[in-house]
Scaffold this motif. Structure first.
Motif, PDB file in Angstrom:
ATOM      1  N   PHE A  95       0.828  -1.202   0.000  1.00 49.32           N
ATOM      2  CA  PHE A  95       0.000   0.000   0.000  1.00 49.32           C
ATOM      3  C   PHE A  95       0.869   1.260   0.000  1.00 49.32           C
ATOM      4  CE2 PHE A  95      -2.159   3.383   2.377  1.00 49.32           C
ATOM      5  CZ  PHE A  95      -3.299   3.542   1.617  1.00 49.32           C
ATOM      6  N   SER A  96       1.920   1.272   0.812  1.00 47.15           N
ATOM      7  CA  SER A  96       2.796   2.442   0.896  1.00 47.15           C
ATOM      8  C   SER A  96       3.514   2.692  -0.424  1.00 47.15           C
ATOM      9  CB  SER A  96       3.821   2.245   2.018  1.00 47.15           C
ATOM     10  OG  SER A  96       3.191   2.073   3.265  1.00 47.15           O
ATOM     11  N   LEU A  97       3.987   1.627  -1.063  1.00 40.83           N
ATOM     12  CA  LEU A  97       4.674   1.788  -2.346  1.00 40.83           C
ATOM     13  C   LEU A  97       3.714   2.279  -3.417  1.00 40.83           C
ATOM     14  CD1 LEU A  97       7.219   1.506  -4.001  1.00 40.83           C
ATOM     15  CD2 LEU A  97       6.687  -0.915  -4.337  1.00 40.83           C
ATOM     16  N   PHE A  98       2.484   1.795  -3.388  1.00 34.59           N
ATOM     17  CA  PHE A  98       1.480   2.230  -4.363  1.00 34.59           C
ATOM     18  C   PHE A  98       1.183   3.719  -4.196  1.00 34.59           C
ATOM     19  CE2 PHE A  98      -3.061   2.982  -5.284  1.00 34.59           C
ATOM     20  CZ  PHE A  98      -3.054   2.731  -6.655  1.00 34.59           C
ATOM     21  N   ILE A  99       0.943   4.152  -2.962  1.00 39.39           N
ATOM     22  CA  ILE A  99       0.636   5.560  -2.708  1.00 39.39           C
ATOM     23  C   ILE A  99       1.851   6.434  -2.999  1.00 39.39           C
ATOM     24  CG2 ILE A  99      -0.068   7.232  -0.972  1.00 39.39           C
ATOM     25  CD1 ILE A  99      -2.288   5.378  -1.904  1.00 39.39           C
ATOM     26  N   ALA A 100       3.060   5.968  -2.626  1.00 39.65           N
ATOM     27  CA  ALA A 100       4.268   6.743  -2.895  1.00 39.65           C
ATOM     28  C   ALA A 100       4.474   6.921  -4.397  1.00 39.65           C
ATOM     29  CB  ALA A 100       5.477   6.055  -2.272  1.00 39.65           C
ATOM     30  N   SER A 101       4.179   5.886  -5.174  1.00 40.78           N
ATOM     31  CA  SER A 101       4.305   6.003  -6.628  1.00 40.78           C
ATOM     32  C   SER A 101       3.320   7.024  -7.185  1.00 40.78           C
ATOM     33  CB  SER A 101       4.067   4.639  -7.284  1.00 40.78           C
ATOM     34  OG  SER A 101       5.013   3.688  -6.832  1.00 40.78           O
ATOM     35  N   LEU A 102       2.111   7.059  -6.636  1.00 41.81           N
ATOM     36  CA  LEU A 102       1.135   8.054  -7.072  1.00 41.81           C
ATOM     37  C   LEU A 102       1.583   9.463  -6.707  1.00 41.81           C
ATOM     38  CD1 LEU A 102      -2.299   6.375  -6.201  1.00 41.81           C
ATOM     39  CD2 LEU A 102      -1.167   6.514  -8.420  1.00 41.81           C
ATOM     40  N   LEU A 103       2.067   9.630  -5.482  1.00 41.80           N
ATOM     41  CA  LEU A 103       2.476  10.962  -5.024  1.00 41.80           C
ATOM     42  C   LEU A 103       3.742  11.443  -5.722  1.00 41.80           C
ATOM     43  CD1 LEU A 103       1.864  10.652  -1.161  1.00 41.80           C
ATOM     44  CD2 LEU A 103       0.384  11.677  -2.895  1.00 41.80           C
ATOM     45  N   ASN A 104       4.478  10.523  -6.341  1.00 36.05           N
ATOM     46  CA  ASN A 104       5.696  10.907  -7.053  1.00 36.05           C
ATOM     47  C   ASN A 104       5.401  11.437  -8.454  1.00 36.05           C
ATOM     48  OD1 ASN A 104       8.604  11.070  -7.079  1.00 36.05           O
ATOM     49  ND2 ASN A 104       8.623   9.328  -8.474  1.00 36.05           N
ATOM     50  N   GLN A 105       4.147  11.254  -8.915  1.00 35.78           N
ATOM     51  CA  GLN A 105       3.767  11.754 -10.230  1.00 35.78           C
ATOM     52  C   GLN A 105       3.515  13.255 -10.177  1.00 35.78           C
ATOM     53  OE1 GLN A 105       3.871   9.536 -12.761  1.00 35.78           O
ATOM     54  NE2 GLN A 105       4.451   8.009 -11.221  1.00 35.78           N
ATOM     55  N   LYS A 106       3.605  13.901 -11.314  1.00 36.62           N
ATOM     56  CA  LYS A 106       3.340  15.331 -11.412  1.00 36.62           C
ATOM     57  C   LYS A 106       1.862  15.547 -11.755  1.00 36.62           C
ATOM     58  CE  LYS A 106       8.029  16.612 -12.858  1.00 36.62           C
ATOM     59  NZ  LYS A 106       8.861  17.281 -13.889  1.00 36.62           N
ATOM     60  N   PHE A 107       1.129  16.169 -10.845  1.00 35.54           N
ATOM     61  CA  PHE A 107      -0.276  16.479 -11.073  1.00 35.54           C
ATOM     62  C   PHE A 107      -0.662  17.668 -10.198  1.00 35.54           C
ATOM     63  CE2 PHE A 107       0.062  13.284  -7.772  1.00 35.54           C
ATOM     64  CZ  PHE A 107      -0.736  13.776  -6.750  1.00 35.54           C
ATOM     65  N   LYS A 108      -1.745  18.301 -10.535  1.00 35.13           N
ATOM     66  CA  LYS A 108      -2.199  19.456  -9.783  1.00 35.13           C
ATOM     67  C   LYS A 108      -2.676  19.015  -8.401  1.00 35.13           C
ATOM     68  CE  LYS A 108      -3.594  22.275 -13.755  1.00 35.13           C
ATOM     69  NZ  LYS A 108      -4.704  23.020 -14.407  1.00 35.13           N
ATOM     70  N   GLY A 109      -2.280  19.761  -7.395  1.00 36.44           N
ATOM     71  CA  GLY A 109      -2.678  19.431  -6.033  1.00 36.44           C
ATOM     72  C   GLY A 109      -1.811  18.374  -5.391  1.00 36.44           C
ATOM     73  N   ARG A 110      -0.596  18.157  -5.937  1.00 33.59           N
ATOM     74  CA  ARG A 110       0.272  17.110  -5.396  1.00 33.59           C
ATOM     75  C   ARG A 110       0.681  17.423  -3.960  1.00 33.59           C
ATOM     76  NH1 ARG A 110       5.962  15.765  -8.264  1.00 33.59           N
ATOM     77  NH2 ARG A 110       6.231  17.991  -7.836  1.00 33.59           N
TER      78      ARG A 110
END
Length: 305
Positions: A95-110
C-alpha cells in the motif's frame, strides 16, 4: 593553499553518515545493548522481589524450555502474532509503495495530496490515538446496538467473488483481512509512504527514459529499475513497520504481561520476550537477505546499479 582530502567521495559520504547517526550509535552502545544483556540475564534466572529490590537464582535455559514445550498458550500466540505481523508488513509495504508512486507523479494538487497522506503520522500521536479509539469504540457499539450487518454481508460477497476467481483460501483470507482493516493499514503507512517517496525521488528520470527507448514496459521498468533502486528504503520501511507493530498491544504481549505480573513468573515472561525478539531478528534477516540477493542479481544482469 587548498587542503586536499585523501578520502574518496564514497568514504566522505560514509563518514558523513556515521556522524549523522552518531547519537544512535551511542544509544545502541550505552542503552540498548546493556538493556538487552540485562534482559537475557533475567531470562536465565528466577527473580524474587524483596524489600530491597530483587534476587536472582540461576536456572539456565529452564524458562526457555518451559515456554517452548510446557506452556500451552505461548506457541499458538507466538505463531498467530508472527503470522499477523508478516501479513500486515506485506500489506502496509504494498500500500505504501502504491501511494508513494502516485504521489511521485506530477499532477495538480500534489502538495495537498502529500499533506493528506501525512495525516496518519499526526494521528499516531498519543492524545489523538486516545480520542480516535474512543470514537471508533462508540461507532462499533452503535453499529452492534442497531444490528447493522451491512459490512458483514459486503465482506461475504467479496469473499465469494474471490472464491469464484479460484483464489486460494490463504490468499482470500489475507485480502479480506486487509480490506476489513483498511483504516488501520492507512494509519500505519504514513511514515513508510514518505520513506519510499524519498527513495523514488532519488531515481534519475534518465533511467526511465533509456528504458523506454529500449522498449521496456512499465512493469519491466518497475522490477528492473524502481524496485532495485529503492530496496534500501524498503528495508528501512520493513524495520520501521516491525518496530511500530511491536509498540502496539497484542494478545501475545498481554499474555506475557499476565505471566509476569499476575503469576509473578518474571523469568518465564522475559524468556518469552527473548524468543519473540529472536523470531523478529530472523524475519528481518530474511528480508535483508532477499533484498540483497535481488539487488545483486539485477546489478549483474542489467548493470543498472
Amino acid at each position: 593553499m587548498k587542503f586536499k582530502s585523501r578520502l574518496s567521495l564514497k568514504q566522505r559520504q560514509a563518514a558523513a553518515g556515521y556522524v549523522f547517526i552518531f547519537t544512535l550509535i551511542l544509544g545502541v552502545l550505552f542503552v540498548f545493548i546493556p538493556s538487552l544483556a540485562k534482559t537475557v540475564q533475567f531470562s536465565l534466572n528466577e527473580i524474587t522481589i524483596t524489600g530491597e529490590g530483587y534476587m536472582l537464582s540461576y536456572k539456565g535455559i529452564e524458562y526457555y524450555a518451559a515456554a517452548l514445550s510446557e506452556d500451552a498458550n505461548f506457541i499458538p500466540l507466538l505463531r498467530s502474532s508472527l503470522t499477523s505481523l508478516i501479513v500486515d508488513m506485506a500489506v502496509i509495504l504494498v500500500f505504501s509503495l502504491f501511494i508513494a508512486s502516485l504521489l511521485n507523479q506530477k499532477f495538480k494538487g500534489r502538495v495537498v495530496a502529500r499533506i493528506i497522506f501525512f495525516i496518519p503520522v499526526i494521528l499516531s500521536t498519543g492524545a489523538i490515538v486516545e480520542a480516535d479509539t474512543s470514537i471508533m469504540g462508540f461507532i462499533e457499539n452503535t453499529a452492534v446496538d442497531t444490528g447493522n450487518t451491512a459490512d458483514l454481508s459486503e465482506f461475504m460477497q467479496f469473499s465469494e467473488l474471490l472464491t469464484s476467481l479460484n483464489f486460494s483460501d490463504t490468499l482470500i483470507n489475507i485480502i479480506v483481512s486487509a480490506v476489513s482493516r483498511i483504516y488501520d493499514v492507512v494509519c500505519a503507512s504514513g511514515i513508510q509512504i514518505f520513506i519510499l517517496l524519498a527513495g523514488l525521488q532519488e531515481i534519475p528520470a534518465s533511467l526511465y527514459e533509456a528504458a523506454s527507448v529500449e522498449g521496456c514496459s512499465g512493469w519491466e521498468s518497475f522490477w528492473k529499475i524502481t524496485f532495485p533502486m529503492i530496496s534500501p528504503q524498503i528495508a528501512v520501511a520493513v524495520i520501521y513497520t516491525i518496530v511500530d507493530a511491536c509498540s502496539q498491544s497484542s494478545p501475545l504481549f498481554s499474555y506475557m504481561h499476565e505471566v509476569a505480573f499476575n503469576r509473578n513468573q518474571f523469568g518465564l515472561s522475559t524468556a518469552m520476550s527473548i524468543i519473540y525478539l529472536f523470531c523478529l531478528a530472523i524475519i528481518i534477516s530474511i528480508v535483508f537477505f532477499v533484498l540483497a540477493k535481488f539487488i545483486k542479481s539485477q546489478s549483474q544482469n542489467e548493470g543498472i546499479i
